[in-house]
Motif scaffolding. Sequence first.
Motif, PDB file in Angstrom:
ATOM      1  N   LEU A  55       0.866  -1.171   0.000  1.00 39.75           N
ATOM      2  CA  LEU A  55       0.000   0.000   0.000  1.00 39.75           C
ATOM      3  C   LEU A  55       0.905   1.225   0.000  1.00 39.75           C
ATOM      4  O   LEU A  55       1.496   1.573   1.023  1.00 39.75           O
ATOM      5  CB  LEU A  55      -0.906  -0.016   1.227  1.00 39.75           C
ATOM      6  CG  LEU A  55      -1.878   1.154   1.389  1.00 39.75           C
ATOM      7  CD1 LEU A  55      -2.796   1.276   0.178  1.00 39.75           C
ATOM      8  CD2 LEU A  55      -2.697   0.983   2.669  1.00 39.75           C
ATOM      9  N   SER A  63      -4.091  10.031   4.095  1.00 39.83           N
ATOM     10  CA  SER A  63      -3.626   8.665   4.362  1.00 39.83           C
ATOM     11  C   SER A  63      -2.584   8.598   5.465  1.00 39.83           C
ATOM     12  O   SER A  63      -2.469   7.588   6.164  1.00 39.83           O
ATOM     13  CB  SER A  63      -3.027   8.064   3.086  1.00 39.83           C
ATOM     14  OG  SER A  63      -1.853   8.772   2.698  1.00 39.83           O
ATOM     15  N   LEU A 122      -3.642  -5.692   2.297  1.00 41.95           N
ATOM     16  CA  LEU A 122      -2.845  -4.479   2.212  1.00 41.95           C
ATOM     17  C   LEU A 122      -1.823  -4.425   3.344  1.00 41.95           C
ATOM     18  O   LEU A 122      -2.163  -4.586   4.518  1.00 41.95           O
ATOM     19  CB  LEU A 122      -3.755  -3.254   2.282  1.00 41.95           C
ATOM     20  CG  LEU A 122      -4.883  -3.193   1.243  1.00 41.95           C
ATOM     21  CD1 LEU A 122      -5.732  -1.952   1.474  1.00 41.95           C
ATOM     22  CD2 LEU A 122      -4.315  -3.216  -0.175  1.00 41.95           C
ATOM     23  N   ALA A 124       0.678  -2.530   5.767  1.00 43.57           N
ATOM     24  CA  ALA A 124       1.210  -1.326   6.395  1.00 43.57           C
ATOM     25  C   ALA A 124       2.733  -1.463   6.459  1.00 43.57           C
ATOM     26  O   ALA A 124       3.285  -2.534   6.177  1.00 43.57           O
ATOM     27  CB  ALA A 124       0.618  -1.165   7.791  1.00 43.57           C
ATOM     28  N   THR A 144       3.783   3.575   5.870  1.00 47.86           N
ATOM     29  CA  THR A 144       2.357   3.426   5.597  1.00 47.86           C
ATOM     30  C   THR A 144       1.679   3.084   6.915  1.00 47.86           C
ATOM     31  O   THR A 144       1.885   1.994   7.453  1.00 47.86           O
ATOM     32  CB  THR A 144       2.086   2.326   4.561  1.00 47.86           C
ATOM     33  OG1 THR A 144       2.745   2.640   3.335  1.00 47.86           O
ATOM     34  CG2 THR A 144       0.587   2.181   4.301  1.00 47.86           C
ATOM     35  N   ASN A 146      -0.664   1.942  10.005  1.00 45.28           N
ATOM     36  CA  ASN A 146      -1.662   0.897  10.224  1.00 45.28           C
ATOM     37  C   ASN A 146      -3.066   1.451  10.043  1.00 45.28           C
ATOM     38  O   ASN A 146      -3.951   0.783   9.497  1.00 45.28           O
ATOM     39  CB  ASN A 146      -1.520   0.330  11.643  1.00 45.28           C
ATOM     40  CG  ASN A 146      -0.266  -0.495  11.824  1.00 45.28           C
ATOM     41  OD1 ASN A 146       0.204  -1.143  10.893  1.00 45.28           O
ATOM     42  ND2 ASN A 146       0.283  -0.476  13.021  1.00 45.28           N
ATOM     43  N   TYR A 148      -4.174   3.636   8.026  1.00 48.32           N
ATOM     44  CA  TYR A 148      -4.549   3.771   6.618  1.00 48.32           C
ATOM     45  C   TYR A 148      -4.966   2.420   6.048  1.00 48.32           C
ATOM     46  O   TYR A 148      -6.027   2.290   5.420  1.00 48.32           O
ATOM     47  CB  TYR A 148      -3.375   4.352   5.838  1.00 48.32           C
ATOM     48  CG  TYR A 148      -3.651   4.611   4.372  1.00 48.32           C
ATOM     49  CD1 TYR A 148      -4.885   5.097   3.926  1.00 48.32           C
ATOM     50  CD2 TYR A 148      -2.659   4.395   3.415  1.00 48.32           C
ATOM     51  CE1 TYR A 148      -5.120   5.350   2.582  1.00 48.32           C
ATOM     52  CE2 TYR A 148      -2.877   4.647   2.068  1.00 48.32           C
ATOM     53  CZ  TYR A 148      -4.108   5.122   1.656  1.00 48.32           C
ATOM     54  OH  TYR A 148      -4.339   5.365   0.334  1.00 48.32           O
ATOM     55  N   ALA A 149      -4.139   1.384   6.270  1.00 50.75           N
ATOM     56  CA  ALA A 149      -4.484   0.048   5.773  1.00 50.75           C
ATOM     57  C   ALA A 149      -5.780  -0.444   6.408  1.00 50.75           C
ATOM     58  O   ALA A 149      -6.656  -1.002   5.728  1.00 50.75           O
ATOM     59  CB  ALA A 149      -3.341  -0.921   6.055  1.00 50.75           C
ATOM     60  N   GLN A 150      -5.899  -0.219   7.713  1.00 48.67           N
ATOM     61  CA  GLN A 150      -7.114  -0.642   8.416  1.00 48.67           C
ATOM     62  C   GLN A 150      -8.342   0.068   7.868  1.00 48.67           C
ATOM     63  O   GLN A 150      -9.395  -0.549   7.625  1.00 48.67           O
ATOM     64  CB  GLN A 150      -6.971  -0.336   9.904  1.00 48.67           C
ATOM     65  CG  GLN A 150      -8.219  -0.578  10.725  1.00 48.67           C
ATOM     66  CD  GLN A 150      -8.124   0.076  12.094  1.00 48.67           C
ATOM     67  OE1 GLN A 150      -7.043   0.158  12.675  1.00 48.67           O
ATOM     68  NE2 GLN A 150      -9.252   0.567  12.609  1.00 48.67           N
ATOM     69  N   TRP A 162      -6.308  -6.462   5.778  1.00 49.71           N
ATOM     70  CA  TRP A 162      -5.092  -5.684   6.058  1.00 49.71           C
ATOM     71  C   TRP A 162      -4.141  -6.400   6.982  1.00 49.71           C
ATOM     72  O   TRP A 162      -4.532  -7.269   7.763  1.00 49.71           O
ATOM     73  CB  TRP A 162      -5.441  -4.300   6.599  1.00 49.71           C
ATOM     74  CG  TRP A 162      -5.891  -4.216   8.024  1.00 49.71           C
ATOM     75  CD1 TRP A 162      -7.101  -4.612   8.533  1.00 49.71           C
ATOM     76  CD2 TRP A 162      -5.144  -3.680   9.119  1.00 49.71           C
ATOM     77  NE1 TRP A 162      -7.156  -4.349   9.874  1.00 49.71           N
ATOM     78  CE2 TRP A 162      -5.978  -3.765  10.267  1.00 49.71           C
ATOM     79  CE3 TRP A 162      -3.882  -3.112   9.248  1.00 49.71           C
ATOM     80  CZ2 TRP A 162      -5.560  -3.326  11.522  1.00 49.71           C
ATOM     81  CZ3 TRP A 162      -3.465  -2.666  10.502  1.00 49.71           C
ATOM     82  CH2 TRP A 162      -4.307  -2.774  11.611  1.00 49.71           C
TER      83      TRP A 162
END
Length: 422
Positions: A55, A63, A122, A124, A144, A146, A148-150, A162
């Motif tokens: 990601l 983000s 995705l 992180a 990246t 966590n 954002y991925a979550q 994720w």
Amino acid sequence: MAVAAGAGAAYLWPEQGLLNPCEAVLPPRLASHELVRAAWEGIDAARMWDCHVHLIGIGDSPSGVWINPRMQTWAHPLEFAQRLFFLNAGCTHDAPGRVDSSYVERMHNLVDGLAPGAKLMLLAFDYAHDAAGERQLARSAFHTPNSYAQGLAHTHPRYFEWIASIHPYRLDCVEALERAAQNGARAVKWLPPAMGIDPSSARCDRFYAAAARLGLALLTHAGAEKAVHGAAEHTFGNPLKLRRALDHGVRVVVAHCASLGQDIDLDRGENGPATESFELFARLMDDPKYVGRLFGDISAIAQVNRSAAALRRIVERSDWHSRLLNGSDYPLPGVMPLISVSRVVDLGLVERANAPVLMQIRAHNPLLFDFVLKRLLRVGDRRLAPSVFHTRDFFLAQPSQPNAGADRATDRTVLPRDAQVS
């Protein structure tokens, strides 16, 4: 993006050009092609979670993505070029405020080109930290969060799951791991050479004990690392250093099956001979005490810079297949110089007649290309088993609890607290 000499040298000129053409939706003639239909036979798409999807972005949205300034200047040409290749591979729009969002939109489009039910996991990516647990921006390639991925996984559950990333030297690593598990993280991702993590260090024990207790697998790179610069401690990628995690009861997934580079054979001492990293991974896989704990992901295994012998062995070793997990390493299948269909054909692993269709699929959908290519790999009468692609089963499984001896070293006071939790 780096390519190696040796076996891959004859394929350095990319047969499909330097840049991803980012074609639109897969034409019906390819979507319904007999190779694609055959690839899905025996596969339950709802059980196919691509376990290795990066990601990335540039942080032009909320983000929270951060990239090192080195990657944004020609003063560091390799890192600058890598960033451009990765963003092109992800078909991002070079427009203000559109890079992060267009990367996600492209993933949506690619998943729509797979069979219904398939998802992407995705990744992180945490900052590098030093031995005292302090964040090291200068030694970090990118970050990246966590969150954002979550957030993407929760907002788009039809497309994404994720995987968290938490540096084990952080004072709050156990709390962060517990929080990730509560918020649906399916595993934790490390890239030890870039993040400055020694997997054999006692500093990791608190993290390992918590990961084993929570049942969260560790997806970690092993072998040489060429795609991400950071702390650059190559020795931290030695597969044998993962024994400490395994002995704590953690399920460990070795990214790419350690199919690139060499490491010291630590079983013969600190000054042991340099040995193919894949052979060290194979040694662990063949150790009976790690059955049920050690796994490998098959992302990137067909790249031109990776071992042809390892690729062949992975297909041949049908006894390993129940412990292999499919991942694409996206966006790398869209970095056109990194994979040569002709090389895989010349290795005798794919029939030459299938090459044109594979290359046409790749121009439209690198994820589908990666999947069909792996389904076509054959060594004699052996091919990758369908279970390799049913990765959801692994991430939803409830592993057995580790033995009591694995739950040692829970001191939470030895490392300084990070100023910010992510």
